[in-house]
Every structure is written in structure tokens, then in C-alpha cells.
Write an enzyme that holds these catalytic residues in place. Structure first.
Site, PDB file in Angstrom:
ATOM      1  CE1 TYR A  22     -28.381  15.067 -51.301  1.00  0.00           C
ATOM      2  CE2 TYR A  22     -28.102  15.242 -53.672  1.00  0.00           C
ATOM      3  CZ  TYR A  22     -27.562  15.077 -52.411  1.00  0.00           C
ATOM      4  OH  TYR A  22     -26.205  14.929 -52.271  1.00  0.00           O
ATOM      5  CE1 TYR A  28     -23.581  17.267 -49.963  1.00  0.00           C
ATOM      6  CE2 TYR A  28     -21.978  17.209 -51.740  1.00  0.00           C
ATOM      7  CZ  TYR A  28     -23.046  16.643 -51.072  1.00  0.00           C
ATOM      8  OH  TYR A  28     -23.571  15.451 -51.505  1.00  0.00           O
ATOM      9  CG  ASP A  31     -14.090  18.012 -52.126  1.00  0.00           C
ATOM     10  OD1 ASP A  31     -14.020  17.615 -53.312  1.00  0.00           O
ATOM     11  OD2 ASP A  31     -15.117  17.887 -51.432  1.00  0.00           O
ATOM     12  CE  LYS A  88     -19.773  16.938 -58.168  1.00  0.00           C
ATOM     13  NZ  LYS A  88     -21.021  16.198 -58.240  1.00  0.00           N
TER      14      LYS A  88
END
Length: 400
Positions: free
Chosen positions: A6, A133, A223, A250
Site C-alpha cells: 500500500y 474489503y 468473513d 489474523k
């Protein structure tokens, strides 16, 4: 040369070089700072957790990795059993991968093939949320809705296989009425949309989504790569509304090593369970079920349970609400708090220019993006450390 995420490499500033990390702290050569974003929301137990570290070391002494193609091993078997016990309902069938994005790809592939296996070739569309996202791999980008990350897909023109809606029940009902014969699934980041701006919405939307998915025979995918393991103030949002497929990543390993899992219910699994080879799920990441990652995940879940992490998260939320109560500024659009997340949204992103360095100088690592200054701290943080993070955020507005 490292190509950083990014970042425009030509103009990026020098990243902070970390030489050590322990607990909630990151260490540069000359600075100690609290990691207020938990290494992209994953390091829930803090860095260098001795229990997880020991589990990785012990497993490495046996073997670090064995492919799951034609082979199996104890850590992946134990983790699969633990997840089946730990997750709600009949979310019992674990397909492992090496990152959250890939876990989402697997879920979307499952949903499409579920109907193909039933002989229904028309259900090619996915219903998703605005500002979604779901990762940076291609199908994950397609169901995402964030031009700041995924503008590259404009090269393909209009999205043909995704319908995006706001988190409003009338829009949800309209979409199902219009597209139900074409949809194979509805995928959401439940309650908290992370990279799309830490947007928060009500559980009633998800309850209605579950009803509509049941009515029209459409799969519901959560998600929970970012929201799972307590970040919304719930263990999983799936505890409140049960999806057909859930994706975890994560915090699955406490942020100690990369891993993800896509967990399906019996209905989905049975859609692939057949004598015909062509009905098998033809997917297989090399490092799926990695033994080191499975060992870390098992210890991470045990810590979460044994040390009552939900009480830690309630305490974080309580302190955050206390410290942010009454805080306002004309440049601030909204302050949002949910579980272990706090976000300050500003009207103009330039207001946050320079904050990262300001925070660094005050002993806090932060990574604001676009119009959003946020914190998602490790759950082991002390009250004084959390107050320091929140005070630094508030000081930025007081000094300008």
C-alpha cells in the site's frame, strides 16, 4: 529491495525498523512504542507470547511442515477438532489456507461449486456490501468495494458477478427479490467493516440476511478474518447469527504466524461429498494446515478461553468509552467504538497528515488511513497503556 504494501515506493517515507517486540511494545533502536493496531489486528496476545512461542519451538523440533495431499498430522487434526468444538452450530468442516484473502477465495469457490455440483449453473452472482474489503486476491477484490485499494479492476469494466448494497434492510430485501435466482452467496464482514472505514452496523441487518438466505436457498458467508476472536465484542458474530461458511485468519494464531481457515457447515460439505471426483473441491494451498501454524493456533485458542479474553475485551471497551466520552472537534465527523475497536473519522484526510510521526514521538505506533484514525489494541494491554494510546489520539486534535 523490499516492495512495501500500500505504498508508492517513489515517495514513501522510511519505515520504522523494529529490532525487538514483546507484549504490546515494538522497539526500534532508540524508541519503545505501544502497537495500537496489533500488527493489522492479529497480535491479540501481544508479541513473543511465551506459550505460543514454546508451542512453535516444540513443533519445529518434530517437523515444521507436511503437505495435506495424501498426508495428515496431529496438529492439524487437533486444530480441526478444536475449531469444530469452539465454533457455533455445525460449522465443523475446516479447509485451511495460508492467508485471509485465500480463505475468502476458498469460501467463494465453495459457494459457486456448491450450486454447480447440484446442477445449477445460473447462480454466478455474489451479493456483497458497499465499502466491503475481503482481501487483495482477485475474487476477493471483485466482491470488495473499495476504490482506494482495488481501482485496478476498472480495467475489466463493470463487475458482472457482484452486486453491492448498503447495510440497510430495504436494500437487502430489494436485492434478494431482484437477484435471488442468480445469487450463490451473500458475503459480509459482520458488524464491523474494517479497511472500508471501520464502519459499524446493527445485528438486525444480519438477522434479516439469514432469514432471506434461508427463504431463497442462498449461502451466507461471514468473513470474520478481522472480526473474529472478540474484536466486535462478541467471540464471533457467528455466535449471534449463524452463517453457512465462516472465514478466520489474523488472530487465529495470535498473529505469531500466517494461517487461515474456511469452515463450512454440513449442508455445504455434503454438497461436495460424492463418489464423483468432479464434485471434489479442487483447491490446495501448499502450506494449508501448516504444523507450526496449527500448533500456534491451538495455544492461541486455549489462551483465549483459559484467560477469559472476553472480559479483557469488555474492559477495553469500557475504558475506551470512558476516555472518549465528550471528546469532539469540528474536524471530526464521528467517533465510533465497538468491542476492541475505536475509530475517529475526520471530514478531511489531510487532518491526519503527520499523525503517525506524532504518535511515534509519543511512544505509540499507529497507522491511520484515508479519513480514519483508529486503534485495535492487543487484548493484554493494561489500562495505563490503553489510556496512553487514546490520549495520544486526542492530543493530536488539541495541538492543532
Amino acid at each position: 529491495m523490499i516492495w512495501y504494501p500500500y505504498e508508492q515506493m517513489k515517495t514513501m517515507k522510511e519505515p520504522y525498523k523494529i529490532v525487538d517486540a514483546e507484549g504490546v511494545y515494538l522497539y526500534t533502536q532508540d524508541k519503545k512504542m505501544i502497537d495500537s493496531v496489533s500488527s493489522w489486528w492479529s497480535v491479540i496476545h501481544g508479541y513473543k507470547n511465551p506459550v505460543i512461542t514454546q508451542a512453535i519451538k516444540e513443533q519445529a523440533d518434530r517437523f515444521s511442515h507436511i503437505m495435506l495431499g495424501g498426508l495428515t498430522h496431529e496438529p492439524v487434526e487437533r486444530l480441526s477438532s478444536k475449531l469444530a468444538e469452539f465454533l457455533p452450530g455445525d460449522l465443523d468442516y475446516c479447509f485451511f489456507s495460508d492467508s485471509g484473502s485465500v480463505g475468502v477465495e476458498v469460501a467463494l469457490k465453495m459457494a459457486l461449486q456448491y450450486y454447480v455440483n447440484k446442477g445449477d449453473m445460473k447462480r454466478t452472482k455474489v451479493l456483497a456490501l458497499r465499502h466491503a474489503y475481503h482481501g487483495d486476491t482477485f475474487k476477493a477484490m471483485e466482491v470488495g468495494d473499495d476504490e482506494d485499494y482495488h481501482f485496478i479492476l476498472e480495467a475489466y469494466g463493470e463487475k458482472k458477478y457482484t452486486v453491492h448494497i448498503p447495510t440497510e434492510i430495504p436494500a437487502l430485501e430489494d436485492a434478494f427479490l431482484k437477484y435471488h435466482n442468480e445469487l450463490n452467496c451473500f458475503i459480509v464482514e459482520p458488524l464491523l467493516q474494517g479497511a472500508g472505514g471501520m464502519r459499524m452496523y446493527d445485528i438486525s441487518f444480519l438477522k434479516r440476511a439469514r432469514q432471506l438466505c434461508d427463504n431463497y436457498g442462498i449461502l451466507l458467508i461471514f468473513d470474520e478474518v478481522a472480526t473474529g476472536f472478540g474484536r466486535t465484542g462478541n467471540r464471533f458474530v457467528a455466535d449471534l447469527v449463524l452463517p453457512d461458511i465462516i472465514v478466520l485468519g489474523k488472530a487465529l494464531t495470535g498473529g505469531h504466524i500466517g494461517h487461515a481457515v474456511t469452515v463450512a457447515n454440513k449442508k455445504v460439505y455434503d454438497g461436495f461429498y460424492d463418489n464423483a471426483q468432479e464434485k471434489a473441491l479442487m483447491h490446495g494451498p501448499t502450506f494449508m494446515g501448516n504444523a507450526l501454524a496449527c500448533s500456534a493456533a491451538l495455544r492461541s485458542i486455549e489462551l483465549f478461553e483459559q484467560q477469559d479474553y472476553m472480559s479483557k475485551i469488555r474492559r477495553i471497551k469500557q475504558i475506551t468509552r470512558r476516555e472518549m466520552s465528550g471528546f469532539t472537534d469540528e474536524r471530526i465527523k464521528e467517533v465510533r467504538i465497538m468491542g476492541g475497536c475505536v475509530c475517529i473519522e475526520v471530514y478531511d484526510s489531510s487532518v491526519l497528515d503527520g499523525y503517525q510521526q506524532f504518535a511515534y514521538e509519543h511512544g505509540v505506533f499507529s497507522r491511520p488511513f484515508l479519513n480514519y484514525l483508529y486503534a485495535m489494541v492487543p487484548y493484554i494491554i493494561t489500562e495505563d497503556e490503553l489510556v496512553k494510546v487514546l490520549s495520544t489520539m486526542k492530543m493530536w486534535f488539541e495541538k492543532k
